[in-house]
Design a protein around this motif. Structure first.
Motif, short mmCIF file in Angstrom:
data_model
loop_
_atom_site.label_atom_id
_atom_site.label_comp_id
_atom_site.label_asym_id
_atom_site.label_seq_id
_atom_site.Cartn_x
_atom_site.Cartn_y
_atom_site.Cartn_z
N LYS A 87 0.83 4.17 -2.80
CA LYS A 87 0.61 5.59 -2.50
C LYS A 87 1.75 6.46 -3.02
O LYS A 87 1.54 7.61 -3.42
CB LYS A 87 0.45 5.79 -0.98
CG LYS A 87 -0.87 5.30 -0.45
CD LYS A 87 -0.93 5.56 1.05
CE LYS A 87 -2.18 5.07 1.68
NZ LYS A 87 -2.24 5.40 3.11
N GLU A 132 -7.84 10.13 -2.72
CA GLU A 132 -7.78 9.56 -1.37
C GLU A 132 -7.66 8.05 -1.52
O GLU A 132 -8.35 7.45 -2.34
CB GLU A 132 -9.04 9.88 -0.57
CG GLU A 132 -9.08 9.20 0.78
CD GLU A 132 -10.49 8.98 1.33
OE1 GLU A 132 -10.57 8.43 2.43
OE2 GLU A 132 -11.47 9.31 0.66
N PHE A 133 -6.79 7.46 -0.72
CA PHE A 133 -6.68 6.00 -0.68
C PHE A 133 -6.35 5.65 0.75
O PHE A 133 -5.25 5.95 1.22
CB PHE A 133 -5.62 5.49 -1.65
CG PHE A 133 -5.58 4.01 -1.74
CD1 PHE A 133 -6.52 3.33 -2.50
CD2 PHE A 133 -4.64 3.28 -1.03
CE1 PHE A 133 -6.51 1.94 -2.57
CE2 PHE A 133 -4.63 1.90 -1.09
CZ PHE A 133 -5.56 1.23 -1.86
N TYR A 141 0.83 -1.21 0.00
CA TYR A 141 0.00 0.00 0.00
C TYR A 141 0.87 1.26 0.00
O TYR A 141 0.56 2.24 -0.68
CB TYR A 141 -0.96 0.01 1.19
CG TYR A 141 -2.15 -0.89 1.03
CD1 TYR A 141 -2.93 -0.87 -0.12
CD2 TYR A 141 -2.52 -1.77 2.03
CE1 TYR A 141 -4.03 -1.69 -0.27
CE2 TYR A 141 -3.63 -2.60 1.91
CZ TYR A 141 -4.38 -2.55 0.75
OH TYR A 141 -5.48 -3.36 0.61
N SER A 185 -11.73 4.92 -0.72
CA SER A 185 -10.96 5.68 -1.69
C SER A 185 -11.86 6.69 -2.38
O SER A 185 -13.08 6.59 -2.34
CB SER A 185 -10.29 4.76 -2.72
OG SER A 185 -11.26 4.08 -3.47
N ILE A 196 -6.35 9.46 -8.36
CA ILE A 196 -6.75 9.04 -7.02
C ILE A 196 -6.46 10.17 -6.05
O ILE A 196 -5.33 10.63 -5.94
CB ILE A 196 -6.04 7.74 -6.63
CG1 ILE A 196 -6.48 6.63 -7.59
CG2 ILE A 196 -6.35 7.37 -5.18
CD1 ILE A 196 -5.78 5.33 -7.44
#
Length: 132
Positions: free
Chosen positions: A16, A70-71, A12, A89, A68
């Protein structure tokens, strides 16, 4: 060797940071099956992908179509060779400019520290609306 949970967290973080090549090289086994739901004619990243190259292509399709914004992986549950992650997300569809907000679940399976299976459960209806 890192635990499967630690490997998932590392994946992750690499995602990001946008370091997909390291994520695929260091974590994904070349036999890995990656399943992303949805109608392929509406969601270019939907489908079944096998091996590092196809999985890298999945990430390229996501990047070509979504910004993207928000994750957020949340709860992570590890049991044996399986890790389940619940998260949220938000993204902007590049073609339409619409925002897609999603709650999701990711399921990972590992063999000797390498990801051999991934399946995600997402709100495909919201994604289709955002892409339309």
């Amino acid at each position: 060797m890192a635990s499967n949970l630690e490997t998932t967290k590392k994946g992750y973080e690499l995602f990001k940071q946008g370091d997909i090549s390291t994520l695929v090289k260091d974590i994904v086994d070349d036999t890995c099956t990656w399943i992303s739901p949805g109608p392929q004619d509406k969601l270019p990243w939907a489908g079944n992908f096998k091996g590092r190259q196809e999985i890298a292509d999945f990430f390229a399709r996501v990047a070509q179509n979504l910004d993207i914004t928000e994750f957020a992986p949340g709860e992570m549950i590890e049991q044996g060779d399986t890790v389940v992650v619940i998260g949220t997300s938000s993204a902007r569809a590049k073609r339409t400019g619409k925002t897609i907000k999603d709650n999701w679940v990711h399921i990972f399976k590992y063999n000797q520290g390498r990801m051999v299976f991934f399946q995600e459960y997402t709100d495909t209806a919201a994604a289709v609306l955002g892409m339309s």
